[in-house]
Design an enzyme around this catalytic site. Structure first.
Site, PDB file in Angstrom:
ATOM      1  N   ARG A 222      12.624   1.334   5.880  1.00 44.56           N
ATOM      2  CA  ARG A 222      12.988   2.751   5.978  1.00 44.56           C
ATOM      3  C   ARG A 222      14.360   2.952   5.326  1.00 44.56           C
ATOM      4  NH1 ARG A 222       8.454   3.687   6.679  1.00 44.56           N
ATOM      5  NH2 ARG A 222       7.408   4.496   8.523  1.00 44.56           N
ATOM      6  N   HIS A 270       8.268   5.145  -2.578  1.00 43.84           N
ATOM      7  CA  HIS A 270       7.602   4.890  -1.289  1.00 43.84           C
ATOM      8  C   HIS A 270       6.100   4.610  -1.468  1.00 43.84           C
ATOM      9  CE1 HIS A 270       8.045   5.676   3.291  1.00 43.84           C
ATOM     10  NE2 HIS A 270       7.099   4.796   3.062  1.00 43.84           N
TER      11      HIS A 270
HETATM   12  N1  LIG Z   1       7.390   1.250   2.424  1.00 40.71           N
HETATM   13  C1  LIG Z   1       6.198   1.416   2.928  1.00 40.71           C
HETATM   14  O1  LIG Z   1       5.307   1.908   2.251  1.00 40.71           O
HETATM   15  C2  LIG Z   1       5.911   0.972   4.347  1.00 40.71           C
HETATM   16  C3  LIG Z   1       4.565   0.869   4.731  1.00 40.71           C
HETATM   17  C4  LIG Z   1       4.287   0.423   6.011  1.00 40.71           C
HETATM   18  C5  LIG Z   1       5.321   0.114   6.897  1.00 40.71           C
HETATM   19  N2  LIG Z   1       6.613   0.223   6.488  1.00 40.71           N
HETATM   20  C6  LIG Z   1       7.701  -0.132   7.430  1.00 40.71           C
HETATM   21  O2  LIG Z   1       7.563  -1.492   7.819  1.00 40.71           O
HETATM   22  C7  LIG Z   1       7.901  -1.609   9.197  1.00 40.71           C
HETATM   23  C8  LIG Z   1       7.350  -2.897   9.780  1.00 40.71           C
HETATM   24  O3  LIG Z   1       5.949  -2.791   9.963  1.00 40.71           O
HETATM   25  P1  LIG Z   1       5.106  -3.904  10.781  1.00 40.71           P
HETATM   26  O4  LIG Z   1       3.723  -3.373  10.917  1.00 40.71           O
HETATM   27  O5  LIG Z   1       5.303  -5.246  10.175  1.00 40.71           O
HETATM   28  O6  LIG Z   1       5.876  -3.862  12.193  1.00 40.71           O
HETATM   29  P2  LIG Z   1       5.686  -4.858  13.433  1.00 40.71           P
HETATM   30  O7  LIG Z   1       4.381  -5.561  13.357  1.00 40.71           O
HETATM   31  O8  LIG Z   1       6.013  -4.061  14.637  1.00 40.71           O
HETATM   32  O9  LIG Z   1       6.830  -5.967  13.210  1.00 40.71           O
HETATM   33  C9  LIG Z   1       8.171  -5.673  13.364  1.00 40.71           C
HETATM   34  C10 LIG Z   1       8.980  -6.953  13.210  1.00 40.71           C
HETATM   35  O10 LIG Z   1      10.386  -6.620  13.259  1.00 40.71           O
HETATM   36  C11 LIG Z   1      11.021  -7.411  14.278  1.00 40.71           C
HETATM   37  N3  LIG Z   1      12.124  -6.674  14.907  1.00 40.71           N
HETATM   38  C12 LIG Z   1      12.089  -5.479  15.548  1.00 40.71           C
HETATM   39  N4  LIG Z   1      13.305  -5.160  16.035  1.00 40.71           N
HETATM   40  C13 LIG Z   1      14.130  -6.201  15.688  1.00 40.71           C
HETATM   41  C14 LIG Z   1      15.490  -6.474  15.915  1.00 40.71           C
HETATM   42  N5  LIG Z   1      16.273  -5.631  16.618  1.00 40.71           N
HETATM   43  N6  LIG Z   1      15.994  -7.634  15.446  1.00 40.71           N
HETATM   44  C15 LIG Z   1      15.216  -8.518  14.768  1.00 40.71           C
HETATM   45  N7  LIG Z   1      13.891  -8.310  14.515  1.00 40.71           N
HETATM   46  C16 LIG Z   1      13.366  -7.157  14.981  1.00 40.71           C
HETATM   47  C17 LIG Z   1       9.929  -7.708  15.277  1.00 40.71           C
HETATM   48  O11 LIG Z   1      10.312  -8.807  16.070  1.00 40.71           O
HETATM   49  P3  LIG Z   1       9.310  -9.456  17.134  1.00 40.71           P
HETATM   50  O12 LIG Z   1       8.390 -10.308  16.279  1.00 40.71           O
HETATM   51  O13 LIG Z   1      10.182 -10.257  17.990  1.00 40.71           O
HETATM   52  O14 LIG Z   1       8.600  -8.320  17.821  1.00 40.71           O
HETATM   53  C18 LIG Z   1       8.732  -7.958  14.349  1.00 40.71           C
HETATM   54  O15 LIG Z   1       8.779  -9.283  13.854  1.00 40.71           O
HETATM   55  C19 LIG Z   1       7.336  -0.321   9.794  1.00 40.71           C
HETATM   56  O16 LIG Z   1       7.967  -0.002  11.015  1.00 40.71           O
HETATM   57  C20 LIG Z   1       7.627   0.695   8.707  1.00 40.71           C
HETATM   58  O17 LIG Z   1       8.883   1.302   8.946  1.00 40.71           O
HETATM   59  C21 LIG Z   1       6.927   0.643   5.241  1.00 40.71           C
END
Ligand SMILES: NC(=O)c1ccc[n+]([C@@H]2O[C@H](COP(=O)([O-])OP(=O)(O)OC[C@H]3O[C@@H](n4cnc5c(N)ncnc54)[C@H](OP(=O)(O)O)[C@@H]3O)[C@@H](O)[C@H]2O)c1
Length: 307
Positions: A222, A270
């Site tokens: 983000r 994006h």
């Molecule tokens: N650019 C784009 O087109 C696009 C598309 C899709 C998503 N995204 C972004 O990508 C993000 C991630 O997606 P996802 O599905 O992979 O999410 P997810 O499955 O919820 O994984 C989030 C990861 O971040 C870690 N995390 C969260 N808070 C943290 C902190 N304070 N310190 C260290 N690590 C932390 C989590 O740790 P744990 O393993 O310990 O829970 C987990 O490993 C989304 O939230 C979205 O904003 C962008």
């Protein structure tokens, strides 16, 4: 009972068509044509106008139209009793991993600087970057998949998450106490964190200072993860060599934004991973029925953790 699709930015019609094509029994409505607000029990939403869900007295569940839920959790008017879930899809993870492979390979092969040389008609050979460790912030659905994908191509990968994780052939770090150790070997830093209170502005001056000199940044999470002025300063003083950015504080990126013309910034609009209605419709329908029956939802969000 009805399922309402709310989307100001993505076209809601392909979502309605994908849902209707799979299940003709669900009454589908597209905001702002809401009909009787009391009918709405389930909402599929992307960047809604804040506060609009208050009128739906029978609302049980809101599903994000993507992987992120920061747009929903930012709306404090959503009652704590309403469940929030998100979309998880192997195709989302694959397209993100492919984007990242293109980005890290371009960095390794100096494509940004060759492009500059081409504009100036300069023939200036440069060897590929030899030793690269990629550090991935976030080892969830997207980051965890990308870590394995890039490792299989031959990159050395480390990852950072909130809770300890074990992934074969990936050096895993967890929590703030290990953040510095994670950063100090990351020549290419990829941000794939959710946007939460803890991660907002995490790509800042202090973080950049802990990276090896002339590291590269890729932000696909983000725009609010990044302190934009700190990045411009780190690019100026050479602490950061280049930045590949897919997400921005304001999207579309404003016309006069300094990122547009920066020679060490590569911008994409994006697109690194786009939710596909046909691939995700079965999951939304499954959650719609689970929500009606009061059963546990798929991919429910921990509202306290913020993701
Ligand atoms: N650019 C784009 O087109 C696009 C598309 C899709 C998503 N995204 C972004 O990508 C993000 C991630 O997606 P996802 O599905 O992979 O999410 P997810 O499955 O919820 O994984 C989030 C990861 O971040 C870690 N995390 C969260 N808070 C943290 C902190 N304070 N310190 C260290 N690590 C932390 C989590 O740790 P744990 O393993 O310990 O829970 C987990 O490993 C989304 O939230 C979205 O904003 C962008």
């Amino acid at each position: 009972l009805a399922l309402l699709i709310v989307s100001q930015q993505k076209d809601p019609k392909p979502w309605r068509d994908a849902l209707a094509g799979l299940d003709g029994n669900i009454e589908l409505r597209i905001w702002p044509e809401i009909g009787d607000p009391e009918d709405i029990t389930f909402v599929l939403s992307w960047l809604h106008p804040s506060g609009i869900f208050r009128q739906f007295k029978n609302l049980l569940t809101i599903s994000s139209m993507g992987a992120g839920v920061d747009h929903l959790l930012a709306d404090e008017s959503i009652a704590p009793t309403i469940k929030i879930c998100r979309l998880v899809d192997i195709n989302l993870a694959k397209s993100m991993a492919e984007y990242l492979l293109a980005a890290v390979t371009s960095i390794q092969q100096n494509f940004l600087s060759f492009h500059r040389h081409q504009i100036q008609q300069q023939w200036q050979p440069q060897p590929a970057v030899a030793q690269t460790t990629i550090g991935i912030m976030g080892l969830g659905q997207l980051g965890g998949f990308a870590a394995k994908y890039l490792q299989q191509v031959g990159f050395s990968i480390s990852g950072w998450s909130r809770r300890p994780r074990q992934i074969d052939k990936i050096v895993c770090f967890a929590g703030m106490t290990a953040f510095g150790d994670f950063l100090k070997s990351s020549n290419i830093l990829i941000c794939l964190l959710p946007l939460t209170m803890k991660t907002r502005n995490i790509l800042n001056k202090q973080t950049f200072a802990m990276l090896p000199q002339a590291a590269h940044l890729i932000n696909v999470a983000r725009g609010q993860h990044l302190n934009e002025q700190d990045l411009l300063d780190a690019l100026d003083d050479g602490q950061i060599n280049s930045a590949t950015l897919d997400v921005f504080k304001q999207e579309p990126l404003p016309e006069n934004h300094p990122f547009w013309r920066h020679e060490n910034i590569f911008i994409t609009p994006h697109i690194s991973s786009i939710s596909n209605p046909d691939s995700l419709a079965p999951q939304i329908i499954e959650n719609y029925y689970r929500s009606q029956k009061g059963e546990p939802l798929l991919h429910i969000v921990n509202r306290a953790a913020g993701y």
